[in-house]
Each structure stands twice: as C-alpha cells, then as structure tokens.
Design an enzyme around this catalytic site. Structure first.
Site, PDB file in Angstrom:
ATOM      1  CE1 TYR A 217      -3.849   2.327   0.738  1.00  0.00           C
ATOM      2  CE2 TYR A 217      -2.393   3.263   2.405  1.00  0.00           C
ATOM      3  CZ  TYR A 217      -3.543   3.332   1.641  1.00  0.00           C
ATOM      4  OH  TYR A 217      -4.384   4.408   1.770  1.00  0.00           O
TER       5      TYR A 217
ATOM      6  CB  THR B 277       2.484  15.589  -1.084  1.00  0.00           C
ATOM      7  OG1 THR B 277       2.782  14.999  -2.344  1.00  0.00           O
ATOM      8  CG2 THR B 277       1.699  14.574  -0.233  1.00  0.00           C
TER       9      THR B 277
END
Length: 238
Positions: free
Chosen positions: A144, A228
């Site tokens: 992930y 981000t």
C-alpha cells in the site's frame, strides 16, 4: 475560469472520504459526478455512476457518456483505492500486485482519460488522494505504501508537464482518519497509532476535505504545483 460552478468528477465516491468530498463540492454548487465500482446514490443533484476506474475501456465509455450528456470535467479527484494488511515476507506476490497495481491504475487511468480535456480548455485541477504511509512507511503495508509513493512521484512529474497549460496536479496525503475502516481496528492498534500522533488523535473527515477544496480552487489552488499536502495529525512533517 475563476469561479464555480465547475464540473467535478470524484472517483471512490461511495467511500467515507470520497463521499464527503462529493458532498462538499455539491454543497458549493458544482456539477458533481461520483464514480465508484459499487452502486451508490448521493442524491442532491449528484450524478452517481458505477465504473471500474482501473479499466481504460470502461473509463472511455464513461467519458463518452458524460460528454454526450454535456458534463465537462474541470476538476478530477482520484480517491479510489484498496488496502490490505500483511507483512511483506508473508505476503503473496498476487496480493502485492493487486494492491499496488489497483491503486496506481486508479490514479493514472482516470487522469489519462480526463486530463486532455482540461489541457484543451486551458484550465483544470487533478487531485490525488494518497496517504502519509507513502511518505513514512508502515509495517504490514509495504504494498500500500509503495503504491501511494508511486502516485506522488507520478503527480510531481505530471505537474511539471502540464502546469503551463493551466492545469495543476497535486496530492492530499491524509494520516489516520476517523472512518468506519479505522474504527474496525483492534483497540490496541488504534491506541498505538494515536500515541505516536503529536495531535493525539485521528483526524475527522471534515478536517481533511477542506484541503481538497483548497487545491481545487481557481485562486486558492493556482500556485500549488506537484505538492503533497498532509492533514495527518502530525504523523509526517516533511
């Protein structure tokens, strides 16, 4: 283009965070399309559609249908994704590939389909929902975390390619968020995560959504290029 209403498409719209993002755009008056792999209905004027956003052919059909119905996509929020937990040495190659390729494709393929229209129109916003685990890593989540880190790298490169055309590409990387999924964790796991957070608690969904709206804004998002942003309770401090 300087003001709403915009045409917005949110993938993963049936999820907790995705659904809240859909509602936020709808409440401010945008024309919102919510897309997910499962049937769902937001009501309130939101167009809810079922589509596998990792499938290029399914996405091409979706784009054709929306265009035929007069729906323009100015803002794309890629919030779809999957997760599982397993130590890497115990993880099958198939499970690593499933999570990694699903998450990356769920960011790349919708962007491939809807970005050209934004470039043609000279304005657009692409926002990826990633995760702080792509920045810090986490035992049991190597697949992930790798997928989320890949999306960040993809977004930075794409942002450099299209910024001059009036399209911005950025990521939102939430940390632990109080959702049905997080509430299903064992108490010991939840307590351990909470103990490491400077804020001392998980974020609430309504604390994450404004970051998406910030990046989507005609003015508020115009100078964010390849960034981000991390509403993560202090779990990561870049």
């Amino acid at each position: 283009m300087t003001a709403s209403p915009f045409g917005v498409l949110v993938t993963g719209g049936a999820g907790g965070l995705g659904g809240a993002i859909v509602s936020a755009f709808a409440e401010r008056g945008d024309a919102v399309v919510s897309v997910d792999s499962v049937a769902h209905d937001h009501g309130g004027g939101v167009l809810s559609m079922q589509c596998d956003v990792t499938d290029p052919l399914a996405l091409a059909r979706l784009e054709e249908q929306l265009a035929a119905d007069g729906h323009r996509v100015d803002i794309l929020v890629n919030a779809a994704g999957v997760a599982s937990e397993s130590r890497f040495l115990d993880m099958t190659a198939a499970e690593f590939d499933r999570v990694f390729h699903t998450n990356v494709a769920a960011a790349v393929e919708p962007t491939r389909v809807f970005l050209p229209g934004m470039v043609r129109h000279g304005w657009g916003r692409v926002i990826m929902i990633t995760s702080q685990l792509g920045q810090r890593g986490e035992p049991g989540f190597a697949h992930y975390a790798a997928s989320k880190a890949a999306i960040v790298g993809f977004s930075k490169s794409l942002a450099r390619e299209v910024a001059e055309s009036g399209v911005t590409v950025n990521c939102v990387a939430p940390g632990p968020v109080n959702t049905p999924m997080s509430r299903s964790l064992p108490d010991a796991a939840t307590d351990a995560i909470r103990a490491r957070l400077p804020l001392g608690r998980f974020a609430e969904i309504h604390e994450v959504v404004p970051t998406v709206l910030l990046l989507a804004g005609a003015d508020s998002g115009s100078a964010y290029i390849g960034q981000t942003l991390g509403p993560n309770s202090g779990d990561v401090m870049p």
